[in-house]
Design an enzyme around this catalytic site. Structure first.
Site, PDB file in Angstrom:
ATOM      1  N   HIS A 160      28.445   9.662 -18.094  1.00  0.00           N
ATOM      2  CA  HIS A 160      29.736  10.448 -17.427  1.00  0.00           C
ATOM      3  C   HIS A 160      30.611  10.957 -18.497  1.00  0.00           C
ATOM      4  O   HIS A 160      31.748  11.611 -17.948  1.00  0.00           O
ATOM      5  CB  HIS A 160      30.689   9.196 -16.727  1.00  0.00           C
ATOM      6  CG  HIS A 160      29.995   8.588 -15.611  1.00  0.00           C
ATOM      7  ND1 HIS A 160      29.346   9.401 -14.709  1.00  0.00           N
ATOM      8  CD2 HIS A 160      29.574   7.239 -15.119  1.00  0.00           C
ATOM      9  CE1 HIS A 160      28.847   8.565 -13.707  1.00  0.00           C
ATOM     10  NE2 HIS A 160      28.932   7.378 -14.177  1.00  0.00           N
ATOM     11  N   ASP A 195      20.137   7.116 -12.669  1.00  0.00           N
ATOM     12  CA  ASP A 195      21.177   6.235 -12.640  1.00  0.00           C
ATOM     13  C   ASP A 195      21.850   6.388 -11.028  1.00  0.00           C
ATOM     14  O   ASP A 195      21.724   7.474 -10.512  1.00  0.00           O
ATOM     15  CB  ASP A 195      22.522   6.469 -13.391  1.00  0.00           C
ATOM     16  CG  ASP A 195      23.544   5.388 -13.440  1.00  0.00           C
ATOM     17  OD1 ASP A 195      23.350   4.556 -14.523  1.00  0.00           O
ATOM     18  OD2 ASP A 195      24.523   5.465 -12.741  1.00  0.00           O
ATOM     19  N   HIS A 197      24.961   6.686 -10.142  1.00  0.00           N
ATOM     20  CA  HIS A 197      25.721   7.551 -10.147  1.00  0.00           C
ATOM     21  C   HIS A 197      25.552   8.803 -10.722  1.00  0.00           C
ATOM     22  O   HIS A 197      24.583   8.983 -11.542  1.00  0.00           O
ATOM     23  CB  HIS A 197      27.019   7.088 -11.073  1.00  0.00           C
ATOM     24  CG  HIS A 197      27.289   5.693 -10.792  1.00  0.00           C
ATOM     25  ND1 HIS A 197      27.032   4.503 -11.193  1.00  0.00           N
ATOM     26  CD2 HIS A 197      28.474   5.259  -9.776  1.00  0.00           C
ATOM     27  CE1 HIS A 197      27.607   3.427 -10.712  1.00  0.00           C
ATOM     28  NE2 HIS A 197      28.493   3.879  -9.934  1.00  0.00           N
ATOM     29  N   ASP A 284      21.144   0.658 -11.598  1.00  0.00           N
ATOM     30  CA  ASP A 284      22.204   0.183 -10.736  1.00  0.00           C
ATOM     31  C   ASP A 284      21.921   0.587  -9.358  1.00  0.00           C
ATOM     32  O   ASP A 284      22.789   0.560  -8.403  1.00  0.00           O
ATOM     33  CB  ASP A 284      23.626   0.678 -11.288  1.00  0.00           C
ATOM     34  CG  ASP A 284      23.472   2.012 -11.914  1.00  0.00           C
ATOM     35  OD1 ASP A 284      22.476   2.370 -11.736  1.00  0.00           O
ATOM     36  OD2 ASP A 284      24.565   2.585 -12.476  1.00  0.00           O
TER      37      ASP A 284
END
Length: 345
Positions: A160, A195, A197, A284
């Site tokens: 990120h 991931d 995200h 995740d």
């Protein structure tokens, strides 16, 4: 077959206490215990962890701006000198940075360089982030020296983080640093981000480039972090047009649908014909991960690892997300076991 693996104990120096969710500060999810569980998971797959070397700031500066690195390396001390400041650097404004100048105060710079309240900076954050990046560098160098694959237990994670912006538990973009380093050996490098995200920072760093293909499978940002980035229409810009692929998936996605989407993403990677691959490995998307983004089983991570191995590319695996639950270590074991079975001669 085993693969080189790297971890630095200094990474535990980053120990955030809280992050903001739905208007409430909650206990941090990205905590040092994650690394202990991931170490156990790696060892269960047969890995022996080595300590990376201090690689200096050159590989970090290859993707991050000088302004941002000065901020990260000094901000906690300067923040702490402000009367009334809390123990962690947490921004309270999020303004459009295209307007105005660069702030001189620590409070202003925190607002400028931190995208959200999920990346608190404590006294050990800078050192931990550097060792996390150097862990990715060590794994990259192992692959450049001939290893078929190498694993970097990088914590804090990185995908990120933009060139000059922290966010979502991330400070230095370890996967981008690895890809940029691989460019010294290969004309084209691909990043596959699994991931839950979207890898928004990684996309931002390479969005106008065609020498690094970025591919991300993730929960649909319409109702999941990072919300404003990660949509399918984002394909790159300028020279990079067509070199960014986003595959947003429903939060109800389970094993079969995910693996079908992954197959298409891997075909895209094959068509690019990269010389090497970086896997931004998030765990995740697991059905019992506390961030509740998707519904993958432990077995699915083994299938992901096996599918990646079928690309038959020199591969750097950089740890991204995956948070505290009973199966965190087992999910890593599953991925690595699938990867190594598929890569065995």
């Amino acid at each position: 077959m085993s693969i080189p693996a790297y971890y630095a104990p200094e990474q535990s120096g980053h120990d955030p206490q809280s992050f903001l969710v739905l208007g409430q500060f909650r206990p941090a999810e990205e905590v040092p215990e994650r690394a202990e569980r991931l170490l156990a998971g790696g060892r269960a797959a047969g890995l022996e962890f080595r300590r990376p070397a201090d690689a200096g700031l050159d590989p970090i500066a290859s993707v991050h701006t000088p302004e941002y690195l000065r901020f990260l390396s000094t901000i906690h001390e300067r923040w702490s000198a402000v009367p009334g400041a809390g123990p962690e650097v947490i921004p309270n404004l999020h303004l459009d940075r295209s307007f105005g100048g660069y702030p001189g105060s620590p409070v202003g710079q925190a607002n400028y360089h931190q995208a959200d309240a999920a990346c608190p900076i404590g006294p050990g954050t800078w050192e931990a982030a550097c060792w996390s990046a150097w862990t990715a560098v060590a794994a990259t160098d192992a692959v450049m020296e001939g290893a078929l694959a190498a694993y970097a237990l990088s914590r804090p994670p990185g995908h990120h983080a933009y060139a000059d912006l922290a966010g979502g538990f991330c400070f230095l973009n370890n996967s981008a640093i690895a890809a940029q380093r691989l460019r010294a050996r290969h004309e084209r490098v691909a990043i596959l981000d699994v991931d839950v995200h979207h890898g928004n920072g990684t996309q931002g760093i390479f969005y106008r480039r065609r020498d690094v293909l970025t591919v991300s499978l993730h929960a649909d940002p319409a109702d999941y972090y990072p919300f404003m980035v990660g949509y399918a229409h984002e394909r790159g810009d300028g020279l990079g047009l067509g070199y960014n692929l986003n595959v947003p998936l429903a939060r109800t996605t389970g094993d079969a649908a995910y693996l079908e989407a992954l197959s298409g993403a891997l075909d895209h990677v094959r068509a690019y014909r990269p010389g090497s691959l970086v896997v931004a490995l998030g765990l995740d998307a697991f059905e019992r991960d506390p961030l509740k983004g998707m519904r993958l089983s432990t077995e699915a991570f083994g299938a992901i690892g096996a599918a990646v191995s079928e690309l038959d590319l020199p591969t750097v695996i950089v740890q991204e997300g995956g948070y505290l639950c009973d199966s965190l270590g087992a999910n890593l074991t599953s991925f690595l076991s699938g990867l190594m079975r598929g890569s065995a001669p």
